[in-house]
Motif scaffolding. Sequence first.
Motif, PDB file in Angstrom:
ATOM      1  N   ILE B  35       0.840  -1.203   0.000  1.00 34.61           N
ATOM      2  CA  ILE B  35       0.000   0.000   0.000  1.00 34.61           C
ATOM      3  C   ILE B  35       0.870   1.246   0.000  1.00 34.61           C
ATOM      4  N   VAL B  42       1.588   6.656  -6.735  1.00 36.08           N
ATOM      5  CA  VAL B  42       0.492   7.540  -7.137  1.00 36.08           C
ATOM      6  C   VAL B  42       0.895   8.994  -6.985  1.00 36.08           C
ATOM      7  N   THR B  43       1.473   9.309  -5.834  1.00 40.24           N
ATOM      8  CA  THR B  43       1.836  10.710  -5.606  1.00 40.24           C
ATOM      9  C   THR B  43       2.912  11.168  -6.591  1.00 40.24           C
ATOM     10  N   ALA B  46       1.314  11.750  -9.875  1.00 43.12           N
ATOM     11  CA  ALA B  46       0.516  12.963  -9.823  1.00 43.12           C
ATOM     12  C   ALA B  46       1.400  14.187  -9.920  1.00 43.12           C
ATOM     13  N   LEU B  49       2.665  14.647 -13.382  1.00 47.96           N
ATOM     14  CA  LEU B  49       1.613  15.182 -14.247  1.00 47.96           C
ATOM     15  C   LEU B  49       1.390  16.671 -13.986  1.00 47.96           C
ATOM     16  N   MET B  50       1.517  17.021 -12.721  1.00 45.98           N
ATOM     17  CA  MET B  50       1.234  18.395 -12.306  1.00 45.98           C
ATOM     18  C   MET B  50       2.459  19.286 -12.412  1.00 45.98           C
ATOM     19  N   ASP B  52       3.708  21.205 -14.336  1.00 48.60           N
ATOM     20  CA  ASP B  52       3.456  22.587 -14.739  1.00 48.60           C
ATOM     21  C   ASP B  52       2.724  23.355 -13.654  1.00 48.60           C
ATOM     22  N   SER B  55       3.891  25.568  -9.976  1.00 46.57           N
ATOM     23  CA  SER B  55       4.058  26.981  -9.678  1.00 46.57           C
ATOM     24  C   SER B  55       3.002  27.485  -8.700  1.00 46.57           C
ATOM     25  N   THR B  56       1.809  26.817  -8.678  1.00 49.94           N
ATOM     26  CA  THR B  56       0.812  27.235  -7.667  1.00 49.94           C
ATOM     27  C   THR B  56       1.220  26.667  -6.309  1.00 49.94           C
ATOM     28  N   TYR B  59      -1.324  24.307  -4.112  1.00 47.84           N
ATOM     29  CA  TYR B  59      -1.522  22.936  -4.525  1.00 47.84           C
ATOM     30  C   TYR B  59      -0.318  22.074  -4.213  1.00 47.84           C
ATOM     31  N   ILE B  66       0.522  15.460   1.706  1.00 43.72           N
ATOM     32  CA  ILE B  66       0.022  14.088   1.523  1.00 43.72           C
ATOM     33  C   ILE B  66       1.200  13.137   1.399  1.00 43.72           C
ATOM     34  N   MET B  70       2.244  10.029   3.692  1.00 45.54           N
ATOM     35  CA  MET B  70       2.343   8.715   3.082  1.00 45.54           C
ATOM     36  C   MET B  70       3.692   8.072   3.354  1.00 45.54           C
ATOM     37  N   GLN B  76       1.018   6.271  10.338  1.00 48.05           N
ATOM     38  CA  GLN B  76      -0.279   5.998   9.717  1.00 48.05           C
ATOM     39  C   GLN B  76      -0.919   4.741  10.289  1.00 48.05           C
TER      40      GLN B  76
END
Lengths: 154, 672
Positions: B35, B42-43, B46, B49-50, B52, B55-56, B59, B66, B70, B76
């Motif tokens: 897990i 996954v992170t 992500a 993918l993110m 770009d 810069s924010t 987010y 997270i 993790m 956890q």
Amino acid sequence: MGSNLPYAADAESPLRPAELQVLRAQYEKEGDYVGVQTKFNYAWGLIKSSERSEQQLGVQLLSDIFKTTPERRRECLYYLALGNYKLGNYAEARRYNELLLEKEPGNLQSQSLRTLIDDKVSREGMMGLAIAGGVAVAAGVLGGFMMRSARANR
Amino acid sequence: MAGANHSRNASQIRSRANDSDNDSVLGAVIDTRQIEAFGRKVTATASHLMSDAASTPHYSGALTSIQRSMRRPHMQRSVLSFTQQAPTELVRSKISTSEIAHRAVAFISDEQLHNIPETEHTYSLFQGFQASLPDIDENEHRKGHRRRGQKLLGAGPDIDEDGPPNLVKLKKRRNQTNHRLEMMGIRKNLCSSEIREIDNKIANLNSMRRIVLDRLAGLEAEEVEVGQEILQLDNQIEDMTEEEAVRALAESTTTLEPGQMTPPATDDAMDASFMSESIYEKLPSVKSPKSPKNKKRPSYVKRKSMPVLHEHLEPGSNIRTLPAHNDVVTAIDFDAPFGTMVTASLDDTVRVWDLNLGRCMGFLEGHTASVRCLQVEDNIVATGSQDATIRLWDISRAKYEPFEHNVHTEDDGLGFGNEGEDEIPPPHPDAMEDCHFMTLEAHVAEVTAIHLRGDTLVSGSADKTLRQWDMVKGRCVQTLDVLWAAAQASASHSLGTTGDTDWKPTTRGADANYDFVGALQVFDAALACGTADGMVRLWDLRSGQVHRSLVGHTGAVTCLQFDDVHLVTGSADRSIRIWDLRTGTIADAFAYDNPITSMMFDTRHIVAAAGEDIVKVYDKTDGRHWDLGAGAKLTVEDNMEGKTASTVGKVRLKDGFLVEGRRSGEIGCWTC
């Protein structure tokens, strides 16, 4: 008393409908003045069942016995724990089982039940977390795309 | 070994499970490591993918947080194990209504959880379960077993031939049988403990019943007190308004006042002429302003509430025994359970009793000979005497204060109720002096039977007549001659014109030892009378004719009562007969050992006095005969010691409340 308790595996083997019917008939025949043993027989038969509603009724009957018959409380603890474990109410199950272990540290059935409860809780917990995590990530991804497209439009 | 460790400390296990690589506790269908790895992947994807969007700052911050969490599997896992609740359980317990309801029902409070007594049982619940469950296929098993047993007996020689396999079988069977024996032991224990349990429950219920009964008794006592208070207040209000009225009258017509007010106040022993023009209901209001004594004492009025206590007591239990008279009780009646009772005796007194307190309220004085019969109807008491007169009394005019406790010292050797408790005052000597309001004189011999209903009073006398009286006017309105009716019947019988077939008046004369008119009862225009010749005649008061005669008794009829379907008669021939009023035939009959002297029935029982120290009770619903009374409570030892109860002469029964009068003068009140 320890040797006279069934193991959790016993609770997983449902009675035959005819057997359960005999217990139910006895329980209903005694009406309002039902004896503790009859009540327990029916309750235990119900808990062994694979129907969730029957299991619930069984647990309710057991808690009834617990409330009305103080001298049977200690025995009832184990069955309550077992019933709640079968229902998936692990918090309740643990509450009763821990109390019983406090009173009878050497109770093997109770010990094995604790292992089972712990096991189930953490397993389900992990799966739940995985699902929750997955959902969060998916939301993040989606949000990211939307942000991006929004910026592209600008 | 791991189990032993577990038992020592729960948290220890948890930490051990987390720290070590040994994941046995976690079972691991999905390994936690997997897990974590999955989460990391996954992170990572992500964030790739993110890239770009990095810069924010908001987010990316969220994402890293997270990611950080993790990366900490220990934390956890411990979070999860400390909540002790699986997510599915959480969801279920918060959302599904049936689940919530179930939890509410099955919930056990901490207080109850901590109150777990240490008790040892002969068997555990589970043993009990195991012992009761095999019942289901026990029968087949046992049958099979028996068959096998028979086969075994039949094949006796075979066993010797091939020993070893049979020996094994036999041992196996012995073990089975031993097991069954054990099970039976458990079942026996089960039964006996269940019986104990039931006994406890019964004891519990009985004590609960006692408590509630006490509460009911308390409430009834309170009810009486409150009722008295209301009466007192009512009286005060009435007095006040009357005083107002008198004052107003006095102010307006001062000259007329003496002339108007004197006539009703002439004297207490009212003469017949006065009675004939007065209506008895109106008398109290006319009289009260003239007798100032009345204002001080509350007059006795029938209680408003309905007592129910006696209905819950065990049938046949004694409520009270009153040493009422010095001589044979000749007549009793009472208006309602725990109401007012009037008793007459050969000691020539007529006493009025408050049944609720068991106190004597006063004496009805006026007859010049013993009272033979009486009836209480609401506030009206009718007494028929050997002096051939009938007197009517209104008890509501009695001066009676149930809760006064000033002790008069008047010693006539008789108790006035519960002696030994706080001394109950004897009645005021003139407590009943205002009660008498009418005397009916027309009979020429002693009055032996009387019945009153509504405005109609009927009386039977030793002069062999029945008289019907108008209670309003105080006059005899009809005289029925029993002998004449009998002669008529026999005459018409000889002519063959009536349906009264078997009756022969000459064959059986009236028994001189019994009253000629033993009993009568009136209802509207219907009158039933039982006479010493053993006949029961049904009269129509409108025509004054006998319209039916019931023949059957071979002795004098001493008591009689009818309802809408049946007529019940008791006779000196020792039998009680129940007649069907529609057909005029006997519906049922039974006999006792001695002549019946008194009988009465209510909806459930027929009670009779039959010359014994007990009351004979016949239960109409289940047809059972049983005995009630002081004699029924006597044991063999009591009889050896010579203790006896006096013979019961008279019984009255209303709504399960029974009163019996004995030859010794005692009165007993019982539930029935």
